[in-house]
Design a protein around this motif. Structure first.
Motif, mmCIF file in Angstrom:
data_model
loop_
_atom_site.group_PDB
_atom_site.id
_atom_site.type_symbol
_atom_site.label_atom_id
_atom_site.label_comp_id
_atom_site.label_asym_id
_atom_site.label_seq_id
_atom_site.Cartn_x
_atom_site.Cartn_y
_atom_site.Cartn_z
ATOM 1 N N HIS A 57 -31.113 9.421 0.037
ATOM 2 C CA HIS A 57 -30.345 8.743 -1.004
ATOM 3 C C HIS A 57 -30.370 7.240 -0.793
ATOM 4 C CE1 HIS A 57 -29.101 12.360 -2.829
ATOM 5 N NE2 HIS A 57 -28.351 12.767 -1.829
ATOM 6 N N GLY A 58 -30.842 6.833 0.375
ATOM 7 C CA GLY A 58 -30.859 5.405 0.681
ATOM 8 C C GLY A 58 -29.470 4.895 0.947
ATOM 9 N N GLY A 59 -29.386 3.600 1.187
ATOM 10 C CA GLY A 59 -28.087 2.979 1.354
ATOM 11 C C GLY A 59 -27.414 3.301 2.669
ATOM 12 N N ILE A 60 -26.098 3.108 2.641
ATOM 13 C CA ILE A 60 -25.348 3.129 3.901
ATOM 14 C C ILE A 60 -25.330 4.508 4.545
ATOM 15 C CG2 ILE A 60 -23.132 2.572 4.965
ATOM 16 C CD1 ILE A 60 -22.617 0.728 2.591
ATOM 17 N N SER A 61 -25.279 5.567 3.724
ATOM 18 C CA SER A 61 -25.126 6.897 4.322
ATOM 19 C C SER A 61 -26.331 7.237 5.198
ATOM 20 C CB SER A 61 -24.890 7.953 3.236
ATOM 21 O OG SER A 61 -26.097 8.481 2.779
ATOM 22 N N VAL A 62 -27.520 6.747 4.825
ATOM 23 C CA VAL A 62 -28.714 7.004 5.635
ATOM 24 C C VAL A 62 -28.659 6.225 6.950
ATOM 25 C CG1 VAL A 62 -31.217 6.711 5.731
ATOM 26 C CG2 VAL A 62 -30.139 7.604 3.675
ATOM 27 N N ILE A 63 -28.198 4.968 6.847
ATOM 28 C CA ILE A 63 -28.077 4.151 8.064
ATOM 29 C C ILE A 63 -27.055 4.781 9.015
ATOM 30 C CG2 ILE A 63 -27.431 1.894 8.996
ATOM 31 C CD1 ILE A 63 -30.060 1.886 7.477
ATOM 32 N N LEU A 64 -25.912 5.190 8.451
ATOM 33 C CA LEU A 64 -24.906 5.866 9.282
ATOM 34 C C LEU A 64 -25.524 7.110 9.909
ATOM 35 C CD1 LEU A 64 -21.643 5.735 7.112
ATOM 36 C CD2 LEU A 64 -22.206 4.349 9.107
ATOM 37 N N GLY A 65 -26.306 7.828 9.097
ATOM 38 C CA GLY A 65 -26.957 9.040 9.587
ATOM 39 C C GLY A 65 -27.894 8.736 10.738
ATOM 40 N N MET A 66 -28.654 7.640 10.615
ATOM 41 C CA MET A 66 -29.592 7.317 11.683
ATOM 42 C C MET A 66 -28.845 6.960 12.981
ATOM 43 S SD MET A 66 -32.633 4.504 11.947
ATOM 44 C CE MET A 66 -31.571 3.122 12.285
ATOM 45 N N ILE A 67 -27.799 6.164 12.854
ATOM 46 C CA ILE A 67 -27.018 5.836 14.060
ATOM 47 C C ILE A 67 -26.460 7.124 14.664
ATOM 48 C CG2 ILE A 67 -25.059 4.521 14.980
ATOM 49 C CD1 ILE A 67 -25.399 2.623 12.589
ATOM 50 N N ALA B 98 -17.868 11.458 13.992
ATOM 51 C CA ALA B 98 -17.199 10.564 13.051
ATOM 52 C C ALA B 98 -18.207 9.988 12.057
ATOM 53 C CB ALA B 98 -16.478 9.449 13.802
ATOM 54 N N LEU B 99 -19.382 9.603 12.554
ATOM 55 C CA LEU B 99 -20.406 9.019 11.681
ATOM 56 C C LEU B 99 -20.875 10.009 10.620
ATOM 57 C CD1 LEU B 99 -22.477 7.091 14.350
ATOM 58 C CD2 LEU B 99 -21.484 6.058 12.301
ATOM 59 N N VAL B 100 -21.080 11.256 11.035
ATOM 60 C CA VAL B 100 -21.532 12.262 10.066
ATOM 61 C C VAL B 100 -20.465 12.467 8.990
ATOM 62 C CG1 VAL B 100 -22.120 14.687 9.754
ATOM 63 C CG2 VAL B 100 -23.056 13.428 11.680
ATOM 64 N N ALA B 101 -19.197 12.486 9.425
ATOM 65 C CA ALA B 101 -18.110 12.651 8.463
ATOM 66 C C ALA B 101 -18.116 11.492 7.470
ATOM 67 C CB ALA B 101 -16.772 12.728 9.193
ATOM 68 N N TYR B 102 -18.300 10.292 7.994
ATOM 69 C CA TYR B 102 -18.291 9.118 7.112
ATOM 70 C C TYR B 102 -19.486 9.149 6.156
ATOM 71 C CZ TYR B 102 -16.256 4.580 6.070
ATOM 72 O OH TYR B 102 -15.578 3.561 5.466
ATOM 73 N N ALA B 103 -20.645 9.525 6.713
ATOM 74 C CA ALA B 103 -21.840 9.599 5.865
ATOM 75 C C ALA B 103 -21.642 10.629 4.752
ATOM 76 C CB ALA B 103 -23.061 9.961 6.705
ATOM 77 N N GLU B 104 -20.939 11.705 5.058
ATOM 78 C CA GLU B 104 -20.671 12.742 4.063
ATOM 79 C C GLU B 104 -19.811 12.171 2.935
ATOM 80 O OE1 GLU B 104 -22.250 15.393 4.202
ATOM 81 O OE2 GLU B 104 -21.271 16.674 2.715
ATOM 82 N N TYR B 105 -18.882 11.293 3.302
ATOM 83 C CA TYR B 105 -18.068 10.654 2.258
ATOM 84 C C TYR B 105 -18.938 9.750 1.387
ATOM 85 C CZ TYR B 105 -14.935 7.684 -0.275
ATOM 86 O OH TYR B 105 -14.328 7.019 -1.296
ATOM 87 N N MET B 106 -19.843 8.980 2.056
ATOM 88 C CA MET B 106 -20.710 8.077 1.309
ATOM 89 C C MET B 106 -21.552 8.868 0.303
ATOM 90 S SD MET B 106 -19.788 5.277 2.663
ATOM 91 C CE MET B 106 -20.902 4.136 1.885
ATOM 92 N N ARG B 107 -21.969 10.044 0.713
ATOM 93 C CA ARG B 107 -22.763 10.899 -0.162
ATOM 94 C C ARG B 107 -21.947 11.310 -1.391
ATOM 95 N NH1 ARG B 107 -25.602 16.488 0.276
ATOM 96 N NH2 ARG B 107 -23.631 17.281 1.040
ATOM 97 N N PHE B 108 -20.697 11.684 -1.127
ATOM 98 C CA PHE B 108 -19.799 12.047 -2.226
ATOM 99 C C PHE B 108 -19.600 10.848 -3.153
ATOM 100 C CE2 PHE B 108 -15.423 11.505 -3.676
ATOM 101 C CZ PHE B 108 -15.301 12.576 -4.544
ATOM 102 N N ALA B 109 -19.353 9.683 -2.547
ATOM 103 C CA ALA B 109 -19.073 8.481 -3.336
ATOM 104 C C ALA B 109 -20.272 8.085 -4.188
ATOM 105 C CB ALA B 109 -18.685 7.334 -2.394
ATOM 106 N N ALA B 110 -21.484 8.420 -3.688
ATOM 107 C CA ALA B 110 -22.688 8.079 -4.444
ATOM 108 C C ALA B 110 -22.988 9.120 -5.519
ATOM 109 C CB ALA B 110 -23.874 7.947 -3.482
ATOM 110 N N GLY B 111 -22.027 9.949 -5.838
ATOM 111 C CA GLY B 111 -22.204 10.924 -6.900
ATOM 112 C C GLY B 111 -22.561 12.313 -6.416
ATOM 113 N N GLY B 112 -22.299 12.578 -5.157
ATOM 114 C CA GLY B 112 -22.564 13.895 -4.593
ATOM 115 C C GLY B 112 -21.580 14.928 -5.125
ATOM 116 N N PRO B 113 -21.748 16.164 -4.705
ATOM 117 C CA PRO B 113 -20.877 17.240 -5.196
ATOM 118 C C PRO B 113 -19.430 17.049 -4.737
ATOM 119 C CG PRO B 113 -22.280 17.997 -3.418
ATOM 120 C CD PRO B 113 -22.742 16.644 -3.763
ATOM 121 N N ASP B 114 -18.533 17.596 -5.508
ATOM 122 C CA ASP B 114 -17.114 17.498 -5.177
ATOM 123 C C ASP B 114 -16.806 18.265 -3.888
ATOM 124 O OD1 ASP B 114 -14.654 16.565 -5.541
ATOM 125 O OD2 ASP B 114 -14.170 17.746 -7.346
#
Lengths: 99, 459
Positions: A57-67, B98-114
């Motif tokens: 998806h690009g963006g921050i979530s990928v960077i967070l994922g990589m870290i 913690a990072l995976v949890a945050y990334a999961e939120y970012m995914r939701f915020a980017a239009g991911g599933p509810d």
């Protein structure tokens, strides 16, 4: 409450019992390797990290994922390797006089 | 998740449980660790084949960088530094969750599933526990490494401020769960959790680190389990819970061995409310001996039990000590080690340090196994241990040691104590064992004394 969640709670509660049952049998002799080894197992979050880093998806979530992949891999590789190194040092006596 | 990956995750979880089970004996432990690693490999490979993953660039970079750092640390770390190492690894595990949890939120915020409400709750918990684990572990490692003072850092209203931060995180979390569009709450939650991790570990002293490391171990597991609920992934839930349980058990063992409640360790600071030195006023005499006397007694003994303390390992004296044990064995003397649960900086630490010095594990005995043998033993040799052999723990009600399980060295026919001075141990309690008629005090540096003993015994 959906079925998926109910199943997860089942798994969670049963895992608590399995955990206490299995871990309480580990002798104090091996408590340090137990900690480092179980620590490596808790690095299973790596699985979640991989998906977060690879969704594209690009963006921050990928960077967070990589870290997350980096720190989880340190945890997994470091944990299993150091545990193996420690356990390799535990040897049975061959010289002790028979009593 | 398709059927194949679901089955693979189940296999991984089973391998983790079998691996932990094999850790219950030193004969099978190494194989157990291998099974755990195999389980992890299966879980990772199956995840990589998941169709959700479309870009491998970041994954490869992450795996290579993380793998290299992890392998480097695992090869280079010294056995005395193992508590810091495990502490840091705990921290990384918490951070990943913690990072995976945050990334999961970012995914939701980017239009991911509810996401369902329980996933939001788990997400907040994962951020809180994961971040506290990270910063708390870094502080614990810094204290153990001597980068920062290992003395408790105390300030007014410490407990209250920490409690307030925890409540603040939970309140913000609740607002967020009710309205997940309040994105700005998450960075604040992470920040406050990070501060909370620091402020909850700084008041804890160096001697209490075994408890902290065990507790953080448990936290890292709980964070992984919480992330499992966020992702709806059962293998994370199982593994995280196993580790959470393991950490709790070890925390409990350490607390009991130190005679303190968990609350006392976390909130009190070491000996903060105890007036040390009050008991050392009266003048008593000890009997001083030289290494030559000690060597003579050892040579004529049939059985010897050695009680090593952490100072011995810091001086790297365990190697020469094991050399001495080998000489005693060659002379037909039954020499064994008695290991107190807190004889180190993490659970089981002393065993690893002695194993490194080639001490065979069948002469490393835990307190419950060996305590009844002292009364039939000729010499109990105490090296750099103090509080764990203080008989005051049995009867002196006003002592901070009272009730702590101790090694019954005073039941041996002769007690030999090698120590630099008569200074009391961490608990500040004078040790009457030193004044006992059957106790031989050999003053001096432990390593120098044992080296001397080895030379004398070789003759």
């Amino acid at each position: 409450m959906d079925v998926m969640l109910m199943m997860s709670i089942y798994v969670f509660v049963l895992a608590i019992f399995v955990g206490f049952e299995v871990i309480s049998k580990v002798p104090p002799l091996l408590h340090t390797p137990l900690m480092s080894g179980s620590n490596a197992i808790s690095g299973i979050t790596l699985v979640g990290s991989l998906i977060a880093a690879g969704e594209g998806h690009g963006g921050i979530s990928v960077i967070l994922g990589m870290i997350a992949v980096i720190v989880a891999t340190i945890n997994v590789i470091g944990g299993f390797m150091v545990t193996d190194r420690m356990l390799g040092m535990f040897k049975k006596d061959t010289t002790k006089p028979a009593k | 998740m398709n059927v194949l990956s679901a089955i693979a995750y189940l296999v991984a979880a089973v391998l983790f449980i079998m691996g932990l089970k094999l850790l219950s004996s030193p004969k099978t432990a190494r194989r157990g660790n291998m099974l755990g690693a195999l389980g992890m490999l299966i879980a990772v490979v199956v995840t990589l084949t998941d169709q959700v993953i479309i870009d491998f660039t970041y994954i490869v970079v992450g795996l290579v960088v993380g793998g290299a750092i992890g392998a480097f640390l695992a090869r280079k770390v010294q056995m005395t530094s193992m508590p810091q190492m495990v502490g840091l690894l705990n921290g990384f595990g918490g951070a990943a969750s913690a990072l995976v949890a945050y990334a999961e939120y970012m995914r939701f915020a980017a239009g991911g599933p509810d996401m369902a409400i329980h996933a939001w709750i788990a997400l907040i918990l994962s951020l809180l526990i994961g971040t506290v684990t990270l910063t708390g572990s870094v502080i614990a490692a810094a204290k153990l490494q001597g980068v920062m003072t290992s003395a408790p850092i105390l300030y007014p209203f410490q407990k209250q401020i920490n409690a307030l931060m925890l409540v603040a995180v939970l309140v913000m979390g609740s607002f967020f769960i009710m309205d997940p569009s309040l994105w700005y709450l998450l960075p604040i939650i992470v920040f406050v959790s990070a501060v909370l991790g620091v402020t909850s570990v700084i008041p804890i002293g160096g001697a209490d680190m075994p408890v902290v490391i065990s507790l953080l171990n448990s936290y890292s597991g709980m964070a992984a389990a919480a992330t499992g609920f966020v992702l709806g992934n059962n293998v994370l839930i199982v593994s995280g819970t196993l580790v959470g349980a393991s950490g709790i058990i070890l925390t409990d063992i350490m607390c009991k061995a130190m005679n303190r409640s968990l609350a006392n360790v976390l909130f009190a600071g070491v000996g903060a409310e105890y007036e040390a030195g009050a008991t050392t006023s009266e003048q008593r005499t000890v009997v001083r001996y030289t290494a030559d006397d000690a060597a003579f007694i050892l040579e004529n003994a049939q059985s010897v039990i050695i009680v090593p303390g952490y100072g011995l390992a810091v001086a790297q004296a365990q190697h020469v000590l094991q050399e001495m044990v080998n000489i005693l064995h060659a002379k037909g003397i039954d020499a064994r080690y008695a290991i107190h649960p807190v004889a180190g900086r993490m659970p089981g630490h002393m065993n690893v340090l002695l194993a490194e010095a080639n001490a065979p594990y069948d002469i490393l005995l835990e307190m419950d196994q060996i305590n009844d043998d002292f009364k039939n033993t000729d010499v109990a040799l105490v090296l750099g241990a103090n509080d764990v052999v203080n008989p005051a723990a049995r009867y002196k009600k006003e002592s901070p040691l009272y009730g702590m399980p101790i090694l019954n060295v005073d039941h041996a026919r002769t007690v030999m104590v090698c120590k630099r001075s008569l200074n009391p141990g961490f608990a500040g309690e004078d040790n009457e064992l030193f004044y006992d008629k059957k106790t031989m005090m050999v003053f001096g540096d432990a390593k120098a004394t044992i080296t001397k003993l080895v030379q004398l015994l070789k003759k």
